[in-house]
Design a protein around this motif. Structure first.
Motif, PDB file in Angstrom:
ATOM      1  N   THR A 182      17.527  -9.828  -6.178  1.00 59.24           N
ATOM      2  CA  THR A 182      17.534 -10.986  -5.264  1.00 59.24           C
ATOM      3  C   THR A 182      18.694 -10.947  -4.263  1.00 59.24           C
ATOM      4  OG1 THR A 182      18.721 -12.192  -6.968  1.00 59.24           O
ATOM      5  CG2 THR A 182      16.324 -12.560  -6.837  1.00 59.24           C
ATOM      6  N   ASP A 183      19.565  -9.940  -4.358  1.00 60.09           N
ATOM      7  CA  ASP A 183      20.633  -9.797  -3.360  1.00 60.09           C
ATOM      8  C   ASP A 183      20.065  -9.266  -2.039  1.00 60.09           C
ATOM      9  OD1 ASP A 183      22.599 -10.591  -5.151  1.00 60.09           O
ATOM     10  OD2 ASP A 183      22.935  -8.547  -5.870  1.00 60.09           O
ATOM     11  N   PHE A 184      18.805  -8.794  -2.085  1.00 60.62           N
ATOM     12  CA  PHE A 184      18.194  -8.178  -0.900  1.00 60.62           C
ATOM     13  C   PHE A 184      16.804  -8.752  -0.618  1.00 60.62           C
ATOM     14  CE2 PHE A 184      21.098  -5.096  -2.667  1.00 60.62           C
ATOM     15  CZ  PHE A 184      21.720  -4.555  -1.551  1.00 60.62           C
ATOM     16  N   LYS A 185      16.429  -8.674   0.658  1.00 53.30           N
ATOM     17  CA  LYS A 185      15.052  -8.946   1.051  1.00 53.30           C
ATOM     18  C   LYS A 185      14.402  -7.559   1.153  1.00 53.30           C
ATOM     19  CE  LYS A 185      12.658 -11.313   4.688  1.00 53.30           C
ATOM     20  NZ  LYS A 185      12.719 -11.526   6.120  1.00 53.30           N
ATOM     21  N   THR A 186      13.351  -7.319   0.405  1.00 56.57           N
ATOM     22  CA  THR A 186      12.798  -5.958   0.364  1.00 56.57           C
ATOM     23  C   THR A 186      11.392  -5.876   0.969  1.00 56.57           C
ATOM     24  OG1 THR A 186      12.021  -6.387  -1.875  1.00 56.57           O
ATOM     25  CG2 THR A 186      14.079  -5.199  -1.691  1.00 56.57           C
ATOM     26  N   LYS A 187      11.125  -4.717   1.556  1.00 62.47           N
ATOM     27  CA  LYS A 187       9.794  -4.389   2.079  1.00 62.47           C
ATOM     28  C   LYS A 187       9.504  -2.958   1.650  1.00 62.47           C
ATOM     29  CE  LYS A 187       9.932  -6.997   6.401  1.00 62.47           C
ATOM     30  NZ  LYS A 187      10.130  -6.840   7.849  1.00 62.47           N
ATOM     31  N   ALA A 188       8.234  -2.604   1.542  1.00 60.51           N
ATOM     32  CA  ALA A 188       7.912  -1.235   1.124  1.00 60.51           C
ATOM     33  C   ALA A 188       6.976  -0.562   2.116  1.00 60.51           C
ATOM     34  CB  ALA A 188       7.302  -1.247  -0.261  1.00 60.51           C
ATOM     35  N   PHE A 189       7.182   0.726   2.302  1.00 60.35           N
ATOM     36  CA  PHE A 189       6.388   1.546   3.219  1.00 60.35           C
ATOM     37  C   PHE A 189       5.954   2.795   2.453  1.00 60.35           C
ATOM     38  CE2 PHE A 189       9.339  -1.076   5.489  1.00 60.35           C
ATOM     39  CZ  PHE A 189       8.636  -1.552   6.581  1.00 60.35           C
ATOM     40  N   GLU A 190       4.974   3.494   2.999  1.00 58.26           N
ATOM     41  CA  GLU A 190       4.517   4.690   2.273  1.00 58.26           C
ATOM     42  C   GLU A 190       3.992   5.753   3.233  1.00 58.26           C
ATOM     43  OE1 GLU A 190       1.032   3.901  -0.194  1.00 58.26           O
ATOM     44  OE2 GLU A 190       0.404   2.341   1.207  1.00 58.26           O
ATOM     45  N   ASN A 191       4.020   7.001   2.770  1.00 54.64           N
ATOM     46  CA  ASN A 191       3.249   8.078   3.385  1.00 54.64           C
ATOM     47  C   ASN A 191       2.668   8.896   2.239  1.00 54.64           C
ATOM     48  OD1 ASN A 191       5.237   9.884   2.542  1.00 54.64           O
ATOM     49  ND2 ASN A 191       6.213  10.025   4.556  1.00 54.64           N
ATOM     50  N   SER A 192       2.161  10.076   2.529  1.00 53.32           N
ATOM     51  CA  SER A 192       1.448  10.795   1.469  1.00 53.32           C
ATOM     52  C   SER A 192       2.378  11.286   0.355  1.00 53.32           C
ATOM     53  CB  SER A 192       0.680  11.972   2.066  1.00 53.32           C
ATOM     54  OG  SER A 192       1.608  12.818   2.707  1.00 53.32           O
ATOM     55  N   GLN A 193       3.650  11.469   0.674  1.00 56.65           N
ATOM     56  CA  GLN A 193       4.590  12.017  -0.324  1.00 56.65           C
ATOM     57  C   GLN A 193       5.524  10.986  -0.951  1.00 56.65           C
ATOM     58  OE1 GLN A 193       6.491  15.372   1.814  1.00 56.65           O
ATOM     59  NE2 GLN A 193       6.697  16.223  -0.266  1.00 56.65           N
ATOM     60  N   TYR A 194       5.896   9.996  -0.146  1.00 55.02           N
ATOM     61  CA  TYR A 194       6.966   9.085  -0.583  1.00 55.02           C
ATOM     62  C   TYR A 194       6.625   7.611  -0.364  1.00 55.02           C
ATOM     63  CZ  TYR A 194       9.809  13.340  -0.237  1.00 55.02           C
ATOM     64  OH  TYR A 194      10.293  14.606  -0.381  1.00 55.02           O
ATOM     65  N   TYR A 195       7.327   6.781  -1.114  1.00 49.84           N
ATOM     66  CA  TYR A 195       7.440   5.364  -0.779  1.00 49.84           C
ATOM     67  C   TYR A 195       8.837   5.175  -0.190  1.00 49.84           C
ATOM     68  CZ  TYR A 195       3.325   4.359  -3.638  1.00 49.84           C
ATOM     69  OH  TYR A 195       2.068   4.318  -4.152  1.00 49.84           O
ATOM     70  N   LEU A 196       8.933   4.232   0.731  1.00 47.46           N
ATOM     71  CA  LEU A 196      10.240   3.918   1.312  1.00 47.46           C
ATOM     72  C   LEU A 196      10.487   2.427   1.102  1.00 47.46           C
ATOM     73  CD1 LEU A 196      12.537   5.131   3.193  1.00 47.46           C
ATOM     74  CD2 LEU A 196      11.331   4.026   5.058  1.00 47.46           C
ATOM     75  N   ILE A 197      11.546   2.104   0.388  1.00 48.07           N
ATOM     76  CA  ILE A 197      11.864   0.691   0.151  1.00 48.07           C
ATOM     77  C   ILE A 197      13.016   0.297   1.066  1.00 48.07           C
ATOM     78  CG2 ILE A 197      12.563  -1.021  -1.570  1.00 48.07           C
ATOM     79  CD1 ILE A 197      11.399   0.931  -3.694  1.00 48.07           C
ATOM     80  N   GLU A 198      12.744  -0.697   1.894  1.00 50.12           N
ATOM     81  CA  GLU A 198      13.756  -1.195   2.835  1.00 50.12           C
ATOM     82  C   GLU A 198      14.412  -2.417   2.200  1.00 50.12           C
ATOM     83  OE1 GLU A 198      12.542  -2.191   7.120  1.00 50.12           O
ATOM     84  OE2 GLU A 198      13.080  -4.125   6.273  1.00 50.12           O
ATOM     85  N   MET A 199      15.722  -2.350   2.052  1.00 49.06           N
ATOM     86  CA  MET A 199      16.450  -3.462   1.432  1.00 49.06           C
ATOM     87  C   MET A 199      17.454  -4.024   2.430  1.00 49.06           C
ATOM     88  SD  MET A 199      17.383  -1.382  -2.034  1.00 49.06           S
ATOM     89  CE  MET A 199      18.254  -2.720  -2.835  1.00 49.06           C
TER      90      MET A 199
END
Lengths: 198, 194
Positions: A122-139
């Motif tokens: 809860t210290d961060f607002k998170t969003k998630a993204f993806e491509n064929s190899q990875y997920y990317l979590i934006e905090m």
């Protein structure tokens, strides 16, 4: 460098955030330990300068982390629950993070990333993204004390085993620290002594 | 005798000497990274210090933890003379910034003209004195000015801090020590091979 935009190059937003959250949490629940090499790159953007260091990383559930920098300097940091042990080549230091809220939050980032509980921090607002190899979590930090240090933290997660490949800590001024993990070994036996803070 | 020990600069004698000679011991930084240990008021801190000469000939001095958290980023030289690009909120105090500014000015021999304001002799050494802000810095050499001994930053009467670096001049130092006499504060730097 990845900038603070709603979209990250080469990644699409994860459509089903709840589905991803559950899958990430389930998959990382199966990760009990990680041993890997790491490379840390500190980029000083205005100076066009990169400081690279390398070392070894160990993680064991629930909250044991050992980061041993070996090049070009020796520096050891062990997180063992609420205790942190630091050996910097000249001195040893033991810190209880109970009394230091900021240190607790920074430690929580590392532990949450490898434990797969980063999305519920809860210290961060998170969003998630993806491509064929990875997920990317934006905090993006919500807590004021973390905002002083980071404008955003980007965590790259390997799709195949939900292990963390990169942690990119981006500062307000545009500098960043990128830690990438290589030669990851999942669930090998690691003795508790590796995390002893004595 | 006591007065001599407490106020060592009082016993120095001015003499006509080569006023250019101390500048040969100026450290020449291009882009160096130092493993850094700081002892302050009984506490110990370590990190990495980068000293980089920029294309406009100013120097940037950046100190961060080994894990990448930045403490400060200062610029020395140029039209502005000194600029704080960043300092961690906890350290953002005038007294801290001024102490660090003086220490690095002293080490970089920043704003030091080619010729010394005064050359004095005492304790078997030459003292090459330069005014620096409200203090005086002294670069101490042997009497032939062939060998660098140490640098001192002082009031008109007594040393407040001293620094040594090796090798002295014509290259970036491999090791540097800065030690304050009036409060518990020392910095030691060892160059890292990158």
């Amino acid at each position: 460098m990845l900038m603070a935009t709603a979209q990250h190059k080469g990644f699409q937003p994860v459509a089903d955030m709840n589905g991803f959250r559950n899958a990430f949490s389930t998959a990382s629940a199966a990760i009990h330990s990680i041993t890997s090499n790491f490379t840390q790159e500190k980029n000083l953007s205005l100076l066009s300068e990169k400081i690279t260091s390398k070392g070894k990383f160990w993680f064991k559930k629930e909250n044991l982390v050992r980061m041993e920098y070996q090049q070009p300097f020796n520096y050891l940091m062990i997180i063992n629950g609420n205790n942190v042990y630091i050996k910097d080549g000249q001195q040893e230091n033991r810190i209880s993070v109970k009394s230091n809220k900021l240190f607790q939050k920074i430690n929580k980032i590392t532990i949450d990333c490898v434990k797969g509980t980063v999305l519920s921090n809860t210290d961060f607002k998170t969003k998630a993204f993806e491509n064929s190899q990875y997920y990317l979590i934006e905090m993006v930090p919500v807590a004021k004390d973390l905002k002083e240090f980071f404008s955003m933290i980007l965590v790259t997660v390997d799709r195949k085993d939900y292990s963390v490949s990169k942690i990119n800590m981006i500062e307000q001024g545009g500098d960043n620290t990128l830690i990438s993990f290589q030669q990851k070994e999942i669930n090998t036996t690691i003795a508790d002594a590796v995390f002893a803070v004595k | 005798m006591l007065a001599g020990c407490s106020y060592p600069y009082r016993s120095l004698r001015s003499l006509p000497a080569d006023q250019l000679c101390a500048s040969q011991f100026r450290p020449e930084f291009s882009n160096e990274l130092y493993n850094t240990h700081v002892n302050i008021s009984g506490r110990h801190l370590s990190g990495l210090l980068l000293v980089k000469q920029m294309p406009d000939t100013t120097y940037r001095v950046v100190f961060s933890t080994e894990t990448g958290v930045k403490f400060f980023d200062f610029a020395f030289g140029g039209q502005e003379d000194f600029k704080v690009h960043y300092i961690m909120r906890k350290l953002d105090k005038k007294v801290v910034i001024n102490a660090l500014r003086n220490d690095f000015n002293f080490l970089l021999m920043n704003n030091i003209p080619a010729t010394a304001a005064q050359v004095m002799k005492g304790n078997g050494m030459l003292y090459h004195a330069y005014p620096m802000r409200e203090k005086t810095v002294y670069y101490l050499t042997d009497t032939l000015c062939k060998k660098f001994v140490r640098a001192e930053m002082g009031s008109s009467k007594k040393p407040l801090a001293e620094a040594t670096w090796t090798p002295a001049g014509k290259s970036s130092p491999d090791s540097i020590t800065i030690r304050h006499h009036n409060f518990d504060f020392s910095i030691t730097l060892k160059k890292l091979e990158r």
